[in-house]
Write a protein that holds these residues in place. Structure first.
Motif, short mmCIF file in Angstrom:
data_model
loop_
_atom_site.label_atom_id
_atom_site.label_comp_id
_atom_site.label_asym_id
_atom_site.label_seq_id
_atom_site.Cartn_x
_atom_site.Cartn_y
_atom_site.Cartn_z
N ARG A 280 -4.38 6.42 -4.34
CA ARG A 280 -4.97 6.24 -3.01
C ARG A 280 -6.14 7.20 -2.81
NH1 ARG A 280 0.73 6.27 -1.04
NH2 ARG A 280 0.32 8.32 -0.12
N SER B 299 1.44 15.48 -2.46
CA SER B 299 2.31 14.69 -3.35
C SER B 299 2.96 15.53 -4.43
CB SER B 299 1.50 13.55 -3.99
OG SER B 299 0.59 14.05 -4.94
N PRO C 168 4.57 7.62 4.10
CA PRO C 168 3.76 7.12 5.21
C PRO C 168 4.60 6.64 6.39
CG PRO C 168 3.74 5.56 3.40
CD PRO C 168 4.42 6.79 2.88
N PRO D 32 -0.01 8.36 -4.51
CA PRO D 32 -0.97 9.14 -3.73
C PRO D 32 -2.26 9.46 -4.49
CG PRO D 32 1.23 9.98 -3.37
CD PRO D 32 1.34 8.97 -4.45
N THR E 72 2.40 11.35 8.17
CA THR E 72 3.51 11.16 7.23
C THR E 72 4.81 11.58 7.89
OG1 THR E 72 3.35 13.41 6.31
CG2 THR E 72 2.00 11.71 5.27
N SER F 283 -2.78 8.71 3.36
CA SER F 283 -1.37 9.07 3.52
C SER F 283 -0.44 7.89 3.28
CB SER F 283 -1.13 9.63 4.93
OG SER F 283 -1.96 10.75 5.17
N GLY F 284 -1.01 6.70 3.03
CA GLY F 284 -0.21 5.53 2.70
C GLY F 284 -0.02 4.55 3.83
N TRP G 161 0.83 -1.22 0.00
CA TRP G 161 0.00 0.00 0.00
C TRP G 161 0.85 1.26 0.00
CZ3 TRP G 161 -4.51 1.55 -1.34
CH2 TRP G 161 -5.08 2.71 -0.82
N LYS G 162 1.98 1.24 0.68
CA LYS G 162 2.82 2.44 0.74
C LYS G 162 3.39 2.80 -0.63
CE LYS G 162 7.10 0.00 2.03
NZ LYS G 162 8.12 -0.19 3.10
N LYS G 163 3.40 1.83 -1.54
CA LYS G 163 3.93 2.08 -2.89
C LYS G 163 2.86 2.55 -3.87
CE LYS G 163 7.36 -1.57 -2.13
NZ LYS G 163 7.82 -2.93 -2.54
#
Length: 523
Positions: free
Chosen positions: A103, A158, A180, A100, A514, A207-208, A95-97
């Motif tokens: 998401r 972003s 994140p 933004p 973040t 926010s990741g 998910w962090k990849k």
């Protein structure tokens, strides 16, 4: 259209005017539909995309009709909380990849669907949280606003190098990005069971981060409805894990877990301080300082001077004190009035209070029940204290009905140091104090350990200017009530023991979820 243009185009979701018969009928139909289709179900935990039913349940009931079951919600224990943590950790790696902007699309889709089903969400709150039509509608509208606002704000963050470039250095390429944190624990309150739950959760997710959502035990069904909506829009499994459970068991376990990166909490001062203490002690294997985002309540007040519009002030005092039965951290539970107009304002407040009709929220009465028996008993105890500390002018008793009903209660002549002036009651109890002048009234307002919201009523610009500078709170309003913050317009959070002043619905809120990473490359 540029990103900034899109952000500037944000508009708050409009409130429904239930004075119009079609709107009122639509809400009545939604309540009937929810009663026939959504109540009395068994609701599972949701961990890593899997439904998990447990033998131990949270029994959610209608606080305005104690014979009505809203649902039986499965209850997590430590082992299931650990499963949820592992699912969130695994999901975070992918998910962090996710870009933004991608998401953000999940939030925008959820906002669109919630807008289409607005009355359904509101109807469930009428039944589970005891809100009347307007209070429930405002709650849903705020949830929609949070989804839209945070989605657009994530896009802006972003692209921040495009809108706010760093100071150039010859021979270097410098870039600041917001990445994140990791896995967070989301602990929302019962009093805004959709809006605050959605705001806290969506801010962390967009926010990741991945999250463990532990809803309030009084209102878990509406929280599940939101979690199901996020799954419907395609949010990947494990990003949002729904784990109702005991604060003492599940809450403490996750707060002290070495893999918990942040805790986002809204609730009482006592619980917030406990979380702060537990989170501050590093656990074996923990390699970061846990971040705490906390909003912990208030003892808010309205100051009225002798130049004010007294009718407007009285209306604001009553609306702030008794909206949703005073069960708001922003509720104006104190009124501080200068002596020359004190009697007149008190008379107006009492008259308006006695006009408030008490009854079932689904019948859209002005005043409904308080949330549960513990709150009911606590508020009645404070009323008994108030009878010793001030003059009872309205209310003061349990009200009729098969629920937790309490009459809107007004005490006058209350000393600034009295318990009902200093302690958060979280119920329909208003304490009124008298000051010799407006400066003394402001001093009385500031004499509290809290500092969330406040209001100042005056027609004198010099006084307003001084009040703006000297009234110590996170959200100060002039010539209006002290409740009703709008996303984007009134970023919300308080000073002192009201919390970390984390401005929900503001342009810096996502930064709390973040960490800023500066990269510098020599050319």
């Amino acid at each position: 259209m540029s990103t900034m243009a899109k952000l500037e185009g944000f508009r708050n979701e409009p409130f429904t005017d239930f004075r119009q018969e079609p709107a009122r009928q639509a809400m009545e139909e939604a309540i009937a539909r929810v009663k026939s289709e959504e109540l009395r179900r068994e609701i599972p935990l949701r961990i890593g995309g899997r439904d998990i039913f447990t033998d131990t349940k949270i029994h959610s009931i209608n606080p305005g009709n104690l014979d009505e079951t809203i649902g039986w919600v499965s209850k997590a224990d430590r082992d299931l909380a650990e499963q949820a943590m592992q699912a969130a950790l695994e999901a975070f790696e992918s998910w962090k990849k996710v870009p933004p902007r991608e998401r953000a699309q999940y939030l925008l889709k959820a906002a669109a669907l919630m807008t289409e089903r607005k009355h359904e969400f509101s109807a469930l709150m009428v039944l589970e949280a005891g809100k009347n039509y307007a209070e429930a509608d405002a709650d849903t509208a705020e949830a929609i606003d949070f989804l839209n606002f945070y989605a657009r704000e994530m896009i802006r963050l972003s692209e921040i190098n495009e809108t706010m470039p760093l100071t150039p250095v010859p021979g270097e390429q410098n870039r600041l990005t917001y990445i994140p944190l990791g896995v967070g624990v989301i602990i929302p309150p019962w009093n805004f069971p959709l809006a605050i739950c959605v705001g806290m959760t969506s801010a962390a997710i967009v926010s990741g981060n991945t999250v463990l959502l532990k809803p309030a035990s009084n209102t878990p069904v509406i929280a599940y409805k939101f979690a199901a909506l996020m799954e419907e829009v395609g949010l990947p499994a494990g990003v949002l894990n729904f784990i109702p459970g005991s604060g003492g068991e599940v809450g403490d376990y996750l707060t002290t877990h070495p893999q918990t990166r942040f805790i986002s909490f809204t609730g009482s001062k006592e619980v917030g301080l406990r979380i702060s203490k537990l989170a501050a002690e590093p656990a074996p294997g923990q390699i970061w300082i846990k971040r705490l985002v906390a909003e912990m309540g208030g003892k808010d007040g309205i100051v009225v001077d002798e130049t004010a519009d007294l009718d407007a002030a009285a209306q604001a005092i009553v609306a702030s004190a008794f909206g949703y039965q005073g069960q708001k951290c922003s509720a104006g539970s104190r009124a501080l009035i200068v002596e020359s107009v004190y009697d007149e304002v008190v008379e107006k407040v009492v008259r308006l209070t006695k006009q408030l009709e008490i009854g079932l929220p689904e019948e859209n009465k002005a005043v409904g029940p308080v949330i549960d028996e513990a709150s009911f008993r606590k508020i009645l105890d404070y009323i008994e204290i108030g009878k010793q500390e001030g003059q009872l002018l309205a209310g003061g008793r349990q009200a009729e009905g098969n629920g937790y009903y309490i009459e809107p209660t007004v005490f006058a002549g209350v000393d600034g140091k009295a318990r009902i002036m200093q302690e958060e009651i979280f119920g329909p109890v208003l304490a009124i104090g008298q000051a010799k002048d407006w400066r003394e009234a402001i001093a009385m307002y500031n004499d509290t350990e809290f500092g969330l919201t406040g209001a100042f009523f005056s027609r004198e610009e010099d006084r307003i200017s001084e009040a703006l500078e000297t009234m110590h709170c996170g959200n100060l309003y002039i010539n209006r009530k002290c409740t009703g913050a709008l996303v984007g317009a009134h970023p919300f959070g308080g000073f002192n023991l009201s919390g970390t002043d984390s401005k929900a619905g503001g342009y810096d809120y996502l930064l709390l979820f973040t960490q800023a990473k500066l990269t510098s490359r020599k050319l």
